[in-house]
Design a protein around this motif. Structure first.
Motif, PDB file in Angstrom:
ATOM      1  N   GLY A 123      54.941  51.309  13.618  1.00 37.59           N
ATOM      2  CA  GLY A 123      53.973  51.063  14.677  1.00 37.59           C
ATOM      3  C   GLY A 123      52.793  50.268  14.182  1.00 37.59           C
ATOM      4  O   GLY A 123      52.515  50.201  12.983  1.00 37.59           O
ATOM      5  N   LYS A 124      52.128  49.627  15.125  1.00 41.47           N
ATOM      6  CA  LYS A 124      51.011  48.764  14.806  1.00 41.47           C
ATOM      7  C   LYS A 124      50.137  48.757  16.054  1.00 41.47           C
ATOM      8  O   LYS A 124      50.660  48.614  17.167  1.00 41.47           O
ATOM      9  N   HIS A 125      48.845  48.979  15.905  1.00 41.62           N
ATOM     10  CA  HIS A 125      47.990  49.100  17.085  1.00 41.62           C
ATOM     11  C   HIS A 125      46.697  48.335  16.872  1.00 41.62           C
ATOM     12  O   HIS A 125      45.733  48.864  16.351  1.00 41.62           O
ATOM     13  N   VAL A 126      46.740  47.063  17.270  1.00 43.10           N
ATOM     14  CA  VAL A 126      45.633  46.164  17.021  1.00 43.10           C
ATOM     15  C   VAL A 126      44.785  46.032  18.276  1.00 43.10           C
ATOM     16  O   VAL A 126      45.315  45.905  19.375  1.00 43.10           O
ATOM     17  N   GLY A 127      43.480  46.067  18.096  1.00 44.81           N
ATOM     18  CA  GLY A 127      42.595  45.805  19.228  1.00 44.81           C
ATOM     19  C   GLY A 127      41.403  44.978  18.782  1.00 44.81           C
ATOM     20  O   GLY A 127      40.808  45.255  17.743  1.00 44.81           O
ATOM     21  N   TYR A 128      41.096  43.929  19.528  1.00 47.92           N
ATOM     22  CA  TYR A 128      39.918  43.113  19.253  1.00 47.92           C
ATOM     23  C   TYR A 128      39.100  43.003  20.535  1.00 47.92           C
ATOM     24  O   TYR A 128      39.669  42.802  21.608  1.00 47.92           O
ATOM     25  N   ALA A 129      37.791  43.094  20.410  1.00 49.66           N
ATOM     26  CA  ALA A 129      36.918  42.714  21.514  1.00 49.66           C
ATOM     27  C   ALA A 129      35.835  41.865  20.890  1.00 49.66           C
ATOM     28  O   ALA A 129      35.265  42.242  19.863  1.00 49.66           O
ATOM     29  N   GLY A 130      35.568  40.716  21.480  1.00 52.38           N
ATOM     30  CA  GLY A 130      34.593  39.824  20.867  1.00 52.38           C
ATOM     31  C   GLY A 130      33.782  39.079  21.901  1.00 52.38           C
ATOM     32  O   GLY A 130      34.273  38.777  22.997  1.00 52.38           O
ATOM     33  N   LEU A 131      32.543  38.802  21.536  1.00 55.74           N
ATOM     34  CA  LEU A 131      31.652  38.061  22.426  1.00 55.74           C
ATOM     35  C   LEU A 131      31.329  36.723  21.766  1.00 55.74           C
ATOM     36  O   LEU A 131      30.951  36.678  20.593  1.00 55.74           O
ATOM     37  N   VAL A 132      31.518  35.654  22.536  1.00 56.59           N
ATOM     38  CA  VAL A 132      31.313  34.309  21.994  1.00 56.59           C
ATOM     39  C   VAL A 132      30.212  33.607  22.784  1.00 56.59           C
ATOM     40  O   VAL A 132      30.189  33.664  24.013  1.00 56.59           O
ATOM     41  N   ASP A 133      29.309  32.974  22.082  1.00 51.54           N
ATOM     42  CA  ASP A 133      28.298  32.131  22.725  1.00 51.54           C
ATOM     43  C   ASP A 133      28.993  30.820  23.102  1.00 51.54           C
ATOM     44  O   ASP A 133      29.350  30.029  22.227  1.00 51.54           O
ATOM     45  N   LEU A 134      29.206  30.625  24.383  1.00 54.15           N
ATOM     46  CA  LEU A 134      30.008  29.474  24.816  1.00 54.15           C
ATOM     47  C   LEU A 134      29.297  28.136  24.589  1.00 54.15           C
ATOM     48  O   LEU A 134      29.943  27.089  24.573  1.00 54.15           O
ATOM     49  N   HIS A 135      27.981  28.182  24.391  1.00 53.58           N
ATOM     50  CA  HIS A 135      27.270  26.921  24.137  1.00 53.58           C
ATOM     51  C   HIS A 135      27.508  26.412  22.726  1.00 53.58           C
ATOM     52  O   HIS A 135      27.470  25.221  22.470  1.00 53.58           O
ATOM     53  N   THR A 136      27.735  27.328  21.780  1.00 57.44           N
ATOM     54  CA  THR A 136      27.958  26.907  20.392  1.00 57.44           C
ATOM     55  C   THR A 136      29.370  27.207  19.906  1.00 57.44           C
ATOM     56  O   THR A 136      29.823  26.649  18.911  1.00 57.44           O
ATOM     57  N   GLY A 137      30.054  28.106  20.573  1.00 52.75           N
ATOM     58  CA  GLY A 137      31.367  28.546  20.117  1.00 52.75           C
ATOM     59  C   GLY A 137      31.281  29.681  19.107  1.00 52.75           C
ATOM     60  O   GLY A 137      32.303  30.210  18.678  1.00 52.75           O
ATOM     61  N   ASN A 138      30.062  30.064  18.713  1.00 52.29           N
ATOM     62  CA  ASN A 138      29.927  31.087  17.671  1.00 52.29           C
ATOM     63  C   ASN A 138      30.270  32.488  18.166  1.00 52.29           C
ATOM     64  O   ASN A 138      29.933  32.877  19.281  1.00 52.29           O
ATOM     65  N   LEU A 139      30.938  33.205  17.289  1.00 55.03           N
ATOM     66  CA  LEU A 139      31.269  34.602  17.559  1.00 55.03           C
ATOM     67  C   LEU A 139      30.007  35.411  17.255  1.00 55.03           C
ATOM     68  O   LEU A 139      29.530  35.425  16.128  1.00 55.03           O
ATOM     69  N   VAL A 140      29.440  36.089  18.279  1.00 61.16           N
ATOM     70  CA  VAL A 140      28.181  36.787  18.046  1.00 61.16           C
ATOM     71  C   VAL A 140      28.383  38.294  17.885  1.00 61.16           C
ATOM     72  O   VAL A 140      27.534  38.986  17.339  1.00 61.16           O
ATOM     73  N   TRP A 141      29.488  38.802  18.390  1.00 60.53           N
ATOM     74  CA  TRP A 141      29.763  40.227  18.242  1.00 60.53           C
ATOM     75  C   TRP A 141      31.267  40.424  18.188  1.00 60.53           C
ATOM     76  O   TRP A 141      32.012  39.789  18.925  1.00 60.53           O
ATOM     77  N   LEU A 142      31.721  41.231  17.262  1.00 61.24           N
ATOM     78  CA  LEU A 142      33.163  41.496  17.198  1.00 61.24           C
ATOM     79  C   LEU A 142      33.392  42.953  16.849  1.00 61.24           C
ATOM     80  O   LEU A 142      32.733  43.513  15.971  1.00 61.24           O
ATOM     81  N   ASN A 143      34.323  43.540  17.561  1.00 63.52           N
ATOM     82  CA  ASN A 143      34.777  44.891  17.248  1.00 63.52           C
ATOM     83  C   ASN A 143      36.290  44.778  17.104  1.00 63.52           C
ATOM     84  O   ASN A 143      36.980  44.406  18.047  1.00 63.52           O
ATOM     85  N   ALA A 144      36.789  45.031  15.926  1.00 62.97           N
ATOM     86  CA  ALA A 144      38.211  44.786  15.697  1.00 62.97           C
ATOM     87  C   ALA A 144      38.787  45.812  14.751  1.00 62.97           C
ATOM     88  O   ALA A 144      38.171  46.163  13.753  1.00 62.97           O
ATOM     89  N   ASP A 145      39.974  46.269  15.074  1.00 61.25           N
ATOM     90  CA  ASP A 145      40.603  47.277  14.244  1.00 61.25           C
ATOM     91  C   ASP A 145      42.114  47.106  14.385  1.00 61.25           C
ATOM     92  O   ASP A 145      42.613  46.851  15.470  1.00 61.25           O
ATOM     93  N   GLU A 146      42.822  47.232  13.267  1.00 60.03           N
ATOM     94  CA  GLU A 146      44.276  47.098  13.337  1.00 60.03           C
ATOM     95  C   GLU A 146      44.953  48.469  13.395  1.00 60.03           C
ATOM     96  O   GLU A 146      46.171  48.551  13.349  1.00 60.03           O
ATOM     97  N   GLN A 147      44.183  49.510  13.469  1.00 65.14           N
ATOM     98  CA  GLN A 147      44.774  50.851  13.583  1.00 65.14           C
ATOM     99  C   GLN A 147      44.070  51.606  14.702  1.00 65.14           C
ATOM    100  O   GLN A 147      43.420  52.614  14.458  1.00 65.14           O
ATOM    101  N   MET A 148      44.173  51.102  15.907  1.00 63.48           N
ATOM    102  CA  MET A 148      43.445  51.704  17.019  1.00 63.48           C
ATOM    103  C   MET A 148      44.158  52.927  17.562  1.00 63.48           C
ATOM    104  O   MET A 148      45.354  53.089  17.415  1.00 63.48           O
ATOM    105  N   GLY A 149      43.386  53.737  18.279  1.00 66.88           N
ATOM    106  CA  GLY A 149      43.969  54.903  18.924  1.00 66.88           C
ATOM    107  C   GLY A 149      44.242  54.623  20.385  1.00 66.88           C
ATOM    108  O   GLY A 149      43.868  53.582  20.920  1.00 66.88           O
ATOM    109  N   GLY A 150      44.888  55.586  21.037  1.00 67.92           N
ATOM    110  CA  GLY A 150      45.164  55.472  22.464  1.00 67.92           C
ATOM    111  C   GLY A 150      46.504  54.818  22.722  1.00 67.92           C
ATOM    112  O   GLY A 150      46.735  53.712  22.279  1.00 67.92           O
ATOM    113  N   ASP A 151      47.392  55.518  23.434  1.00 60.09           N
ATOM    114  CA  ASP A 151      48.684  54.946  23.784  1.00 60.09           C
ATOM    115  C   ASP A 151      48.490  54.082  25.022  1.00 60.09           C
ATOM    116  O   ASP A 151      48.294  54.596  26.125  1.00 60.09           O
TER     117      ASP A 151
END
Lengths: 196, 247, 392
Positions: free
Chosen positions: B190-218
């Motif tokens: 099994g593999k449970h990847v989750g990413y949530a990220g916020l990007v400043d669309l004016h620059t393309g820069n990633l300003v916030w990221l929450n990422a984990d490759e071992q997430m919970g929740g079915d």
């Protein structure tokens, strides 16, 4: 629902060939210093990270991770050798280099090797043209591809030369959006300035 | 039968690369100079989430499952809609486009996935951190191609969500047991990847990221997806202050 | 077991009682526009639309309107216009023999499938099979069953881990495992049966067994090349999700033997003509892949059924040249020259002829062919490299 399925063993084996090499062991390559990469001398403009071996005679460098930008250097692949590692000889054999290949055929060899190593269905050569690589006559190959299960269009630029019957390759690839163009000038400069 | 499984076990064990271990793994980052205040009053575009659910075959190969994926996508959309009131910003939904315009969005979504995966594998995961990223500020980008999206939608920020789940198939689970028994090797199922990220669309820069490759929740169940979304949006800077308590 | 007994067993397993053979099959009245029932189904339908929206922009979709229309027209003739209206067909660049249908009516047909069938009737059996899954709503049932099944599997997995490790080998023999995989196999057999029924109700003759026979032969050819053991199983293993190819051949051969089943125009000529135009699209990833024996089998079997033309001969030349053993280069050169002689060769045939001639030491003939290549395709992606080769 699919009509047909190959056997479990086949699937298991293909996976093995696909597994990204997650082995750590990254090494810092400092900007402006000449690095000896097997048989090649390369001088980068910026700092790079040197990773594992994609092929027996190859090394990979990246700046932001190989999914975003990578440049591979292969030195002196002998006749009968493969560009990329042959992880599963029986089920995913790699094309073998033949020192008798004519210059334009290096593109065919590169395409088949890259397709097999990455299990691609979508790969197109945009241009292949003569070039100079470290003072040797070589072939420049510009290409476009997509990885399985990924909608990102990726571009690549490889330079291949045969010196004394052995194959030398430098290969840069990255997603078309932002990354390919952003890294291209430095990749081209490195490939052009490479010394044997 | 026996031979087939033994062969599969031996082959796969000799090739398998173990998944990165959970320890030594960071899970989130914020770009320098970015905070909840920066975000206040700005429109956020919610990109259509990338959802992928499948089975992990005996050898670990991912096989997509369209039904699970569809089901998870519905749960995810429902859960995001339900939590919309918790956002302090105006949230707009990705427009339904065709042709080149649609490609602009789908390719950037795919690029976000690649960038987030790079952050996880080459920065968050300490054991595999790139030397050029050691002790450096959180600095990742999608490039300025996102400007066209900002112009098209009037949003300054883009919120991307991605989940990828592989549930161990029967064969994989069997293989897992076999691997421990025969060669003493631990193989993940099994593999449970989750990413949530916020990007400043004016620059393309990633300003916030929450990422984990071992997430919970079915993600194949409604409750599981609620748990997953809760994890994904943990520490999201754009929530109303009260909302966090409600979680 | 005797052959007849196997056939009988397979037929019993395959045909659900409502579709039992013998009585003339009438397509049941089509339910018409999809009416999702219940939460699971509604979700599947709506969310597949989301998936389709993303998928239709994928670089893997072959953007050839004429080909897509043609494949859809074969589907329509197979399942009838009312059913076919509910579907969208996408051709996907992929060398494998495959097709799939999602519960919202999105059908994906892989180029590897189109390369391997030789008539509309053959294509119809595969499209009909996929459509049958759709009509029987197998996806939804599969989802429920798998959700149930996976919990059980997790439980068994745990129990197995706690017990002595070697008991792992016995898992596949447990009743639950049999139930789960047997369920999927039964769905496949059911879809085969309904597919056969569609065909019988259509103008096409049933031509399914030949497709599965060729797939087995192709697999054998590849295994022989790679010196792998050939296993031809009569019965599926406990964990197989599809019936074995042998079972399918037996089942379809039985169906085809029925009076009237094999009559009618199989649309072979039309299929040959429609696909000839796009041969490079259908064969490229096969030819440039690394399954030489399989690709050669597929090329030759198409030629046996539909004849050689310039594009197919060129494809075979490429296959041999790319493998590149010394004798391959000689063979490849002959294929390129034959391709050119047909008058329907692509410009690249002169490229191949030129390169193989030069490799074989026939420099003047090689250069003449490469010059011709550049005359025919001045914009070739490798024009500059060829010019350099010509100057030396």
């Amino acid at each position: 629902m699919a009509i047909h399925r190959r056997s479990v063993i086949f699937v298991a084996v293909v996976l093995a060939a696909w597994s990204p090499s997650a082995s750590a062991g990254w090494k810092l390559i400092s900007a402006k210093e000449t690095a000896q990469v097997d048989g090649l001398k390369v001088t980068p403009e910026r700092d790079w990270n040197q990773g594992g071996r994609p092929g027996k005679q190859g090394r990979v460098w990246t700046q932001d991770g190989v999914g975003l930008n990578a440049i591979e250097f292969f030195s002196a692949i002998p006749a009968g050798g493969s560009l990329y590692k042959e992880r599963d000889k029986k089920n995913n054999p790699m094309p073998k280099f033949d020192s008798g290949l004519l210059l334009p055929e290096l593109a065919d060899f590169f395409e088949r090797s890259f397709r097999a190593a990455n299990q691609l269905s979508d790969f197109t050569i945009v241009e292949s043209a003569p070039t100079d690589i470290g003072g040797n006559k070589g072939l420049l190959v510009r290409y476009r591809y997509t990885m399985p299960n990924d909608e990102l269009t990726r571009l690549g630029e490889a330079r291949l030369a045969v010196v004394d019957g052995k194959l030398f390759v430098a290969n840069y690839y990255a997603p078309q959006l932002h990354y390919f163009g952003a890294g291209l000038p430095e990749a081209q400069a490195m490939m052009q300035r490479v010394r044997f | 039968m026996m031979n087939k499984w033994l062969a599969a076990a031996i082959l796969a064990v000799s090739f398998l690369v173990m998944a990165p271990m959970a320890h030594g793994q960071e899970k989130g980052a914020v770009r320098e100079g970015f905070s909840a205040e920066t975000l206040s009053g700005k429109k956020i575009l919610l990109f259509r989430p990338s959802v992928w659910v499948g089975e992990q075959s005996t050898g670990g190969l991912a096989e997509p499952n369209a039904d699970w994926t569809a089901q998870a996508r519905e749960f995810l959309n429902a859960e995001l809609a339900r939590r919309q009131i918790e956002f302090s910003n105006e949230l707009i939904i990705e427009p339904d486009l065709v042709g080149e315009d649609a490609k602009l969005f789908s390719e950037h979504r795919a690029l976000f996935n690649s960038v987030a995966s790079s952050v996880v594998n080459y920065q968050f995961f300490a054991g595999n951190r790139l030397p050029t990223r050691k002790n450096k500020a959180f600095d990742w980008t999608l490039g300025e191609g996102t400007k066209a999206i900002a112009e098209r939608t009037g949003a300054q920020y883009g919120l991307f969500v991605r989940t990828e789940d592989q549930y161990g198939s029967f064969g994989r689970k069997m293989f897992q047991v076999l691997a421990i028994g025969l060669v003493g090797a631990g193989v993940s199922s099994g593999k449970h990847v989750g990413y949530a990220g916020l990007v400043d669309l004016h620059t393309g820069n990633l300003v916030w990221l929450n990422a984990d490759e071992q997430m919970g929740g079915d993600v194949r169940t409604e409750e599981g997806m609620q748990k997953r979304v809760g994890q994904l949006l943990e520490d999201f800077p754009g929530f109303k202050p009260v909302a966090t308590a409600a979680k | 077991m005797t052959k007849r007994a196997i056939v009988a067993a397979v037929v019993m397993l395959a045909a659900p009682s409502s579709l039992a053979a013998r009585e003339p099959f009438e397509r049941p009245t089509y339910a018409g526009a999809y009416e999702p029932l219940g939460v699971d189904e509604r979700g599947l339908w709506m969310q597949m639309d989301d998936y389709e929206r993303a998928f239709r922009d994928s670089p893997l979709v072959v953007r050839d309107e004429a080909l897509t229309k043609y494949v859809k027209s074969v589907l329509c003739k197979t399942v009838g216009p009312d059913r076919c209206e509910a579907t969208r067909v996408y051709i996907v660049q992929d060398k494998l023999f495959n097709a799939s249908m999602a519960p919202n009516g999105m059908m994906q047909v892989h180029t590897g499938l189109l390369a391997r069938v030789h008539s509309e009737a053959e294509l119809a059996t595969v499209l009909g099979h996929e459509f049958a899954h759709f009509e029987l709503r197998h996806s939804l049932n599969g989802f429920k069953e798998q959700r149930k099944g996976s919990d059980l599997m997790a439980w068994i997995g745990l129990a197995g881990a706690a017990a002595a490790p070697n008991t792992g080998l016995g898992f596949a023999q447990t009743p639950i495992a049999f139930g789960f995989f047997g369920f999927k196999r039964a769905q496949e057999s059911e879809a085969d049966a309904l597919s056969a029924s569609y065909i019988k109700a259509s103008a096409y003759p049933l031509r399914a067994s030949a497709v599965w026979t060729r797939l087995m032969e192709e697999e054998d050819a590849l295994k022989e090349e790679r010196k792998l053991r050939k296993i031809r199983r009569r019965n599926p293993g406990a964990i197989d999700t599809h019936p074995t190819d042998l079972q399918r051949v037996a089942y379809f051969a039985e169906q085809e033997a029925e009076a009237g089943a094999a009559e009618g125009d199989d649309g072979r000529e039309a299929y040959g003509a429609e696909t000839a135009r796009v041969l490079p699209t259908l064969f490229d990833s096969l030819v440039k892949g690394n399954e030489f024996a399989a690709a050669d089998y597929v090329i030759q079997s198409r030629a046996n059924a539909l004849g050689w033309d310039g594009l197919l001969l060129h494809a075979r030349g490429e296959l041999y040249r790319l493998r590149g053993n010394p004798r391959d280069l000689v063979t490849a050169r002959q294929f390129y020259e034959q391709a050119i002689a047909t008058g329907s060769a692509p410009a690249e045939a002169w490229r191949g002829a030129g390169l193989t001639a030069m490799r074989g030491g026939d420099s003047s003939a090689g250069k003449a062919a490469l010059r011709e290549y550049l005359v025919r395709l001045p914009q070739a992606s490798d024009a500059a490299a060829m010019k350099m080769l010509l100057e030396n």
